[in-house]
Scaffold this active site. Structure first.
Site, PDB file in Angstrom:
ATOM      1  N   GLY A  13     -19.204   3.225  10.317  1.00 52.41           N
ATOM      2  CA  GLY A  13     -19.312   3.524  11.748  1.00 52.41           C
ATOM      3  C   GLY A  13     -20.644   3.131  12.364  1.00 52.41           C
ATOM      4  O   GLY A  13     -20.793   3.129  13.594  1.00 52.41           O
ATOM      5  N   ASP A  38       0.839  -1.202   0.000  1.00 54.57           N
ATOM      6  CA  ASP A  38       0.000   0.000   0.000  1.00 54.57           C
ATOM      7  C   ASP A  38       0.875   1.254   0.000  1.00 54.57           C
ATOM      8  O   ASP A  38       1.732   1.416   0.883  1.00 54.57           O
ATOM      9  CB  ASP A  38      -0.909   0.012   1.239  1.00 54.57           C
ATOM     10  CG  ASP A  38      -2.050  -0.982   1.139  1.00 54.57           C
ATOM     11  OD1 ASP A  38      -2.214  -1.614   0.071  1.00 54.57           O
ATOM     12  OD2 ASP A  38      -2.790  -1.115   2.135  1.00 54.57           O
ATOM     13  N   LYS A  51      -6.540  -6.867   0.278  1.00 58.38           N
ATOM     14  CA  LYS A  51      -7.706  -7.324   1.049  1.00 58.38           C
ATOM     15  C   LYS A  51      -7.508  -8.729   1.622  1.00 58.38           C
ATOM     16  O   LYS A  51      -7.868  -9.001   2.769  1.00 58.38           O
ATOM     17  CB  LYS A  51      -8.964  -7.268   0.178  1.00 58.38           C
ATOM     18  CG  LYS A  51      -9.316  -5.847  -0.232  1.00 58.38           C
ATOM     19  CD  LYS A  51     -10.625  -5.746  -0.947  1.00 58.38           C
ATOM     20  CE  LYS A  51     -10.758  -4.383  -1.630  1.00 58.38           C
ATOM     21  NZ  LYS A  51     -10.617  -3.244  -0.726  1.00 58.38           N
ATOM     22  N   GLY A  52      -6.926  -9.632   0.837  1.00 56.31           N
ATOM     23  CA  GLY A  52      -6.739 -10.991   1.321  1.00 56.31           C
ATOM     24  C   GLY A  52      -5.757 -11.044   2.473  1.00 56.31           C
ATOM     25  O   GLY A  52      -6.041 -11.623   3.538  1.00 56.31           O
ATOM     26  N   ALA A  53      -4.596 -10.436   2.287  1.00 54.59           N
ATOM     27  CA  ALA A  53      -3.571 -10.465   3.333  1.00 54.59           C
ATOM     28  C   ALA A  53      -4.066  -9.746   4.589  1.00 54.59           C
ATOM     29  O   ALA A  53      -3.826 -10.200   5.713  1.00 54.59           O
ATOM     30  CB  ALA A  53      -2.283  -9.837   2.810  1.00 54.59           C
ATOM     31  N   ASP A 108     -11.688  -5.105   6.018  1.00 58.07           N
ATOM     32  CA  ASP A 108     -10.948  -6.374   5.976  1.00 58.07           C
ATOM     33  C   ASP A 108     -10.791  -6.939   7.384  1.00 58.07           C
ATOM     34  O   ASP A 108     -10.889  -8.156   7.592  1.00 58.07           O
ATOM     35  CB  ASP A 108      -9.565  -6.165   5.351  1.00 58.07           C
ATOM     36  CG  ASP A 108      -9.666  -5.685   3.922  1.00 58.07           C
ATOM     37  OD1 ASP A 108     -10.650  -6.048   3.245  1.00 58.07           O
ATOM     38  OD2 ASP A 108      -8.777  -4.930   3.481  1.00 58.07           O
TER      39      ASP A 108
HETATM   40  O1  RIB Z   1      -9.332  -2.905   1.795  1.00 57.90           O
HETATM   41  C1  RIB Z   1      -8.132  -2.178   1.860  1.00 57.90           C
HETATM   42  C2  RIB Z   1      -7.143  -2.749   0.911  1.00 57.90           C
HETATM   43  O2  RIB Z   1      -7.641  -2.602  -0.413  1.00 57.90           O
HETATM   44  C3  RIB Z   1      -5.801  -2.058   0.902  1.00 57.90           C
HETATM   45  O3  RIB Z   1      -4.901  -2.619   1.816  1.00 57.90           O
HETATM   46  C4  RIB Z   1      -5.371  -2.164  -0.547  1.00 57.90           C
HETATM   47  O4  RIB Z   1      -4.235  -2.924  -0.728  1.00 57.90           O
HETATM   48  C5  RIB Z   1      -6.559  -2.723  -1.307  1.00 57.90           C
HETATM   49  O5  RIB Z   1      -6.429  -4.079  -1.551  1.00 57.90           O
END
Ligand code: RIB
Length: 290
Positions: free
Chosen positions: A209, A14, A41-43, A239
């Protein structure tokens, strides 16, 4: 009970910058210092399942042979996520370009890179077959999500976080147990969130929120209220919600209890900058869970 969670999805470096406002088309906006941190999102969801919930979590994804990959492996490993099934691709590690506005809202563009090369081979399929919950998102090819769903045992739950939203084939709808979407994604997929129940037995609509709503066939909608916090950066909060939801379900909680824990974790995540760096610990989540 630890619960076994398989997260199949993207991993990104990011690149985030605080901006006074999101630029309009053709406009240049001067931002503040650049932040470079692990995301995707996965990680992010895998880190949340392991670090914020203590689930036995494996991440299935693909990284390049570059320094971005190292950044992600250190973050995933540090959170306790198993990374032995991560593939290395002949493509750069995914990269996300993120602006964060003063109200903490983000806007994101992803260059997928290695995320387009995620595979469900025999090793990944064998581990998926041991999972209690399989969790995927839509920053990887749809056929990989379908292959992950097909590899699970009958009693394992398949959760899809349909982000970023895109049209899904009927064959994929048919294998989902729980869909997690925000209001925009719900509108993209079905117009009315309730209509999603025609295609999937349970839907969790996140409301930022304001908490979330659980929709289930033949049951009244259940509203889980939000928790008031000071918003710094919303990146990755959804996430964190998804990862904790999946982990809590894998640990044997029912959907409402899992959604409460997920809402607490998501709320704590917006109080800090970054995605994986903002995931709260198990103790923090436990301390705030009603
Ligand atoms: O949901 C946030 C994520 O979306 C970020 O970390 C970015 O890498 C995108 O995948």
């Amino acid at each position: 009970m630890n619960g076994k969670v398989m997260v199949v999805g993207s991993a990104n470096v990011d690149l985030a910058v605080d901006v006074p406002r999101v630029p309009k088309a053709g406009e240049t906006v001067l931002g503040a210092r650049l932040r470079r941190s692990p995301g995707g999102k996965g990680a992010n969801q895998a880190v949340a399942a392991a670090f914020a919930c203590g689930a036995d979590t494996t991440f299935v994804g693909a990284l390049g042979e570059d320094e971005g990959a190292d950044l992600l492996l250190v973050s995933l490993g540090g959170a306790g996520v198993r990374t032995d099934l991560v593939e290395r691709a002949e493509a750069p590690t995914g990269t996300a370009f993120i602006t964060v506005s003063p109200d903490g809202e983000n806007a994101i563009v992803v260059a997928p890179g290695a995320n387009d090369h995620v595979v469900i081979g025999p090793a990944q399929a064998a581990r998926i077959a041991e999972a209690d919950v399989v969790l995927a998102q839509l920053e990887i090819p749809l056929d990989v999500v379908a292959a992950a769903a097909a590899a699970r045992e009958k009693n394992a739950r398949m959760i899809l976080n349909a982000a970023p939203s895109r049209e899904l084939p009927e064959s994929l709808w048919a294998v989902l147990d729980i869909l997690v979407v925000n209001e925009h994604e719900a509108a993209d997929l079905a117009g009315e969130p309730e209509k999603l129940l025609e295609r999937v037995p349970a839907v969790v609509v996140t409301l930022g929120g304001e908490g979330c709503v659980i929709l289930r066939r033949d049951q009244e909608p259940l509203r889980i209220p939000g928790f008031p916090v000071d918003v710094v950066d919303t990146t990755g909060a959804g996430d964190t919600f998804c990862g904790v939801l999946a982990a809590a379900l894998a640990q044997g909680e029912d959907l409402p209890a899992a959604a409460i824990r997920a809402s607490v974790a998501g709320a704590l995540a917006v109080t800090r900058p970054g995605a994986q760096a903002a995931v709260p610990s198990q103790d923090e989540v436990a301390g705030k869970t009603p």
